[in-house]
Design a protein around this motif. Sequence first.
Motif, PDB file in Angstrom:
ATOM      1  N   GLU A 115       0.829  -1.204   0.000  1.00 36.78           N
ATOM      2  CA  GLU A 115       0.000   0.000   0.000  1.00 36.78           C
ATOM      3  C   GLU A 115       0.864   1.253   0.000  1.00 36.78           C
ATOM      4  OE1 GLU A 115      -2.872  -0.262   3.184  1.00 36.78           O
ATOM      5  OE2 GLU A 115      -3.366  -2.328   2.631  1.00 36.78           O
ATOM      6  N   ASP A 116       1.979   1.226   0.723  1.00 34.49           N
ATOM      7  CA  ASP A 116       2.915   2.357   0.692  1.00 34.49           C
ATOM      8  C   ASP A 116       3.329   2.670  -0.738  1.00 34.49           C
ATOM      9  OD1 ASP A 116       3.219   3.010   3.430  1.00 34.49           O
ATOM     10  OD2 ASP A 116       4.693   1.399   3.716  1.00 34.49           O
ATOM     11  N   ALA A 117       3.720   1.636  -1.476  1.00 32.01           N
ATOM     12  CA  ALA A 117       4.233   1.839  -2.836  1.00 32.01           C
ATOM     13  C   ALA A 117       3.147   2.367  -3.762  1.00 32.01           C
ATOM     14  CB  ALA A 117       4.800   0.524  -3.370  1.00 32.01           C
ATOM     15  N   ALA A 118       1.946   1.786  -3.691  1.00 34.43           N
ATOM     16  CA  ALA A 118       0.853   2.227  -4.562  1.00 34.43           C
ATOM     17  C   ALA A 118       0.419   3.647  -4.228  1.00 34.43           C
ATOM     18  CB  ALA A 118      -0.325   1.269  -4.446  1.00 34.43           C
ATOM     19  N   PHE A 119       0.383   3.972  -2.955  1.00 35.03           N
ATOM     20  CA  PHE A 119      -0.010   5.308  -2.514  1.00 35.03           C
ATOM     21  C   PHE A 119       0.982   6.356  -3.039  1.00 35.03           C
ATOM     22  CE2 PHE A 119      -0.921   7.924   1.621  1.00 35.03           C
ATOM     23  CZ  PHE A 119      -1.615   8.866   0.879  1.00 35.03           C
ATOM     24  N   ALA A 120       2.262   6.105  -2.821  1.00 41.12           N
ATOM     25  CA  ALA A 120       3.278   7.064  -3.250  1.00 41.12           C
ATOM     26  C   ALA A 120       3.255   7.249  -4.766  1.00 41.12           C
ATOM     27  CB  ALA A 120       4.655   6.602  -2.786  1.00 41.12           C
ATOM     28  N   ARG A 121       3.118   6.152  -5.506  1.00 39.65           N
ATOM     29  CA  ARG A 121       3.108   6.249  -6.972  1.00 39.65           C
ATOM     30  C   ARG A 121       1.911   7.065  -7.455  1.00 39.65           C
ATOM     31  NH1 ARG A 121       4.483   7.877 -11.441  1.00 39.65           N
ATOM     32  NH2 ARG A 121       3.731   6.760 -13.290  1.00 39.65           N
ATOM     33  N   ALA A 143      -6.062   6.374  13.842  1.00 38.86           N
ATOM     34  CA  ALA A 143      -5.156   7.453  14.238  1.00 38.86           C
ATOM     35  C   ALA A 143      -3.764   7.252  13.638  1.00 38.86           C
ATOM     36  CB  ALA A 143      -5.077   7.537  15.760  1.00 38.86           C
ATOM     37  N   ALA A 144      -3.233   6.032  13.760  1.00 40.08           N
ATOM     38  CA  ALA A 144      -1.914   5.749  13.194  1.00 40.08           C
ATOM     39  C   ALA A 144      -1.944   5.852  11.672  1.00 40.08           C
ATOM     40  CB  ALA A 144      -1.442   4.361  13.619  1.00 40.08           C
ATOM     41  N   GLY A 145      -3.033   5.379  11.070  1.00 33.83           N
ATOM     42  CA  GLY A 145      -3.146   5.441   9.621  1.00 33.83           C
ATOM     43  C   GLY A 145      -3.219   6.865   9.100  1.00 33.83           C
ATOM     44  N   THR A 146      -3.888   7.722   9.835  1.00 32.70           N
ATOM     45  CA  THR A 146      -3.988   9.121   9.412  1.00 32.70           C
ATOM     46  C   THR A 146      -2.638   9.818   9.527  1.00 32.70           C
ATOM     47  OG1 THR A 146      -6.316   9.196  10.080  1.00 32.70           O
ATOM     48  CG2 THR A 146      -5.166  11.310   9.849  1.00 32.70           C
ATOM     49  N   ALA A 147      -1.921   9.557  10.622  1.00 34.60           N
ATOM     50  CA  ALA A 147      -0.593  10.161  10.775  1.00 34.60           C
ATOM     51  C   ALA A 147       0.340   9.700   9.665  1.00 34.60           C
ATOM     52  CB  ALA A 147      -0.027   9.794  12.146  1.00 34.60           C
ATOM     53  N   ARG A 148       0.285   8.416   9.340  1.00 36.99           N
ATOM     54  CA  ARG A 148       1.133   7.885   8.269  1.00 36.99           C
ATOM     55  C   ARG A 148       0.727   8.477   6.916  1.00 36.99           C
ATOM     56  NH1 ARG A 148       2.442   1.475   8.070  1.00 36.99           N
ATOM     57  NH2 ARG A 148       3.481   1.289   6.037  1.00 36.99           N
ATOM     58  N   THR A 149      -0.576   8.650   6.701  1.00 37.80           N
ATOM     59  CA  THR A 149      -1.079   9.260   5.471  1.00 37.80           C
ATOM     60  C   THR A 149      -0.515  10.654   5.281  1.00 37.80           C
ATOM     61  OG1 THR A 149      -3.144   7.996   5.463  1.00 37.80           O
ATOM     62  CG2 THR A 149      -3.167  10.158   4.376  1.00 37.80           C
ATOM     63  N   LEU A 150      -0.562  11.455   6.318  1.00 34.48           N
ATOM     64  CA  LEU A 150      -0.101  12.837   6.218  1.00 34.48           C
ATOM     65  C   LEU A 150       1.400  12.905   5.985  1.00 34.48           C
ATOM     66  CD1 LEU A 150      -2.297  14.455   9.005  1.00 34.48           C
ATOM     67  CD2 LEU A 150      -2.609  14.604   6.518  1.00 34.48           C
ATOM     68  N   ALA A 151       2.137  11.955   6.553  1.00 38.49           N
ATOM     69  CA  ALA A 151       3.582  11.919   6.317  1.00 38.49           C
ATOM     70  C   ALA A 151       3.882  11.643   4.845  1.00 38.49           C
ATOM     71  CB  ALA A 151       4.226  10.860   7.204  1.00 38.49           C
ATOM     72  N   VAL A 152       3.139  10.700   4.244  1.00 35.93           N
ATOM     73  CA  VAL A 152       3.348  10.382   2.828  1.00 35.93           C
ATOM     74  C   VAL A 152       2.955  11.570   1.946  1.00 35.93           C
ATOM     75  CG1 VAL A 152       2.663   8.857   0.940  1.00 35.93           C
ATOM     76  CG2 VAL A 152       3.075   7.905   3.218  1.00 35.93           C
ATOM     77  N   VAL A 153       1.864  12.245   2.301  1.00 34.29           N
ATOM     78  CA  VAL A 153       1.455  13.422   1.537  1.00 34.29           C
ATOM     79  C   VAL A 153       2.545  14.496   1.577  1.00 34.29           C
ATOM     80  CG1 VAL A 153      -0.177  15.354   1.501  1.00 34.29           C
ATOM     81  CG2 VAL A 153      -1.020  13.005   1.755  1.00 34.29           C
ATOM     82  N   ARG A 154       3.115  14.712   2.754  1.00 40.93           N
ATOM     83  CA  ARG A 154       4.183  15.726   2.868  1.00 40.93           C
ATOM     84  C   ARG A 154       5.377  15.369   1.992  1.00 40.93           C
ATOM     85  NH1 ARG A 154       2.414  15.771   8.351  1.00 40.93           N
ATOM     86  NH2 ARG A 154       3.960  14.188   8.917  1.00 40.93           N
ATOM     87  N   GLU A 155       5.712  14.101   1.924  1.00 34.87           N
ATOM     88  CA  GLU A 155       6.858  13.659   1.125  1.00 34.87           C
ATOM     89  C   GLU A 155       6.587  13.730  -0.377  1.00 34.87           C
ATOM     90  OE1 GLU A 155       7.502   9.733   2.510  1.00 34.87           O
ATOM     91  OE2 GLU A 155       8.184  10.342   4.520  1.00 34.87           O
ATOM     92  N   SER A 156       5.308  13.727  -0.761  1.00 42.21           N
ATOM     93  CA  SER A 156       4.944  13.614  -2.181  1.00 42.21           C
ATOM     94  C   SER A 156       5.178  14.893  -2.974  1.00 42.21           C
ATOM     95  CB  SER A 156       3.469  13.229  -2.303  1.00 42.21           C
ATOM     96  OG  SER A 156       2.633  14.331  -1.956  1.00 42.21           O
ATOM     97  N   GLY A 157       5.177  16.029  -2.306  1.00 41.52           N
ATOM     98  CA  GLY A 157       5.267  17.293  -3.017  1.00 41.52           C
ATOM     99  C   GLY A 157       3.919  17.814  -3.493  1.00 41.52           C
ATOM    100  N   LEU A 158       2.851  17.059  -3.266  1.00 39.67           N
ATOM    101  CA  LEU A 158       1.508  17.517  -3.609  1.00 39.67           C
ATOM    102  C   LEU A 158       1.043  18.492  -2.534  1.00 39.67           C
ATOM    103  CD1 LEU A 158      -0.860  17.152  -5.625  1.00 39.67           C
ATOM    104  CD2 LEU A 158      -1.705  15.316  -4.150  1.00 39.67           C
TER     105      LEU A 158
END
Length: 287
Positions: A115-121, A143-158
């Motif tokens: 899921e990490d890979a598909a989300f980032a792509r 709660a953990a899923g939301t925190a992880r989601t926001l971290a991936v969004v920050r890394e994405s540049g979106l």
Amino acid sequence: MRIFDPHIHMTSRTTDDYEAMHAAGVRAVVEPAFWLGQPRTSADSFADYFDALIGWERFRAAQFGIRHHCTIALNPKEANDPRCTPVLELLPRYLGKDGVVAVGEVGYDSMTPEEDAAFARQLELAVEFGLPALVHTPHRDKAAGTARTLAVVRESGLAPERVAVDHLNEVTVKEVLDSGCWMGFSIYPDTKMDETRMVAILQQYGTDRMLVNSAADWGRSDVLKTAKTARAMLDGGFSESDVDKVLWQNPVDFYGQSGRLNLEELPGFSPSAETFSGNSVLRGGRQ
């Protein structure tokens, strides 16, 4: 009252639902790509599904006076199935189509490496195609899923204002509010949020960047939960202007970032012989 449901799975609903929605004030919807309730057996099955989202379902909704848009993605649940992940190579064919207003639903179901890979792509594709992203937060360990989601969004540049984080609750709303992302809430008969809880959240956090949806699908759900939330807001002291902002203007502002919304008014249902690929919403006359 005008309503834009920003997350509803109309492929799984009936024409009676479309008629009831129009009568309640629904004039526009966004249908996110999602799983079918049982596993797909190949990536090829996505092509027909995506074609239906941008074709037949848009036609079917229009017959009942509702503008239909969609989001396209490999959903988080099926990102774990190696039979489905090749669809990631198919997505660019669809992300440039009219009526596709975001990449979604993307995000997490079980928070796996797959899921990490598909989300980032898929966030990369949102940047590439200039589209917003609709993000699904997991139903377990939210709660953990939301925190992880926001971290991936920050890394994405979106940019955060181009991201809607959906299926939120009282535990997760503040973190998403502080992130600058849009906040999505699914109003359900038994699970997720209900109208009363939603009104309390709006009273506490305000109406900015708030998206309220029915997320109605093939399970127990209610296509009129947006209208019922609107009435609950009025009963809770919100003005008609507040209701219009949350139930219409906010979805328009978020998905309008795609440049692909079509909100021209349509008439309600009237019997018509108009067809899509030879099929109409009508059936033969009485025998």
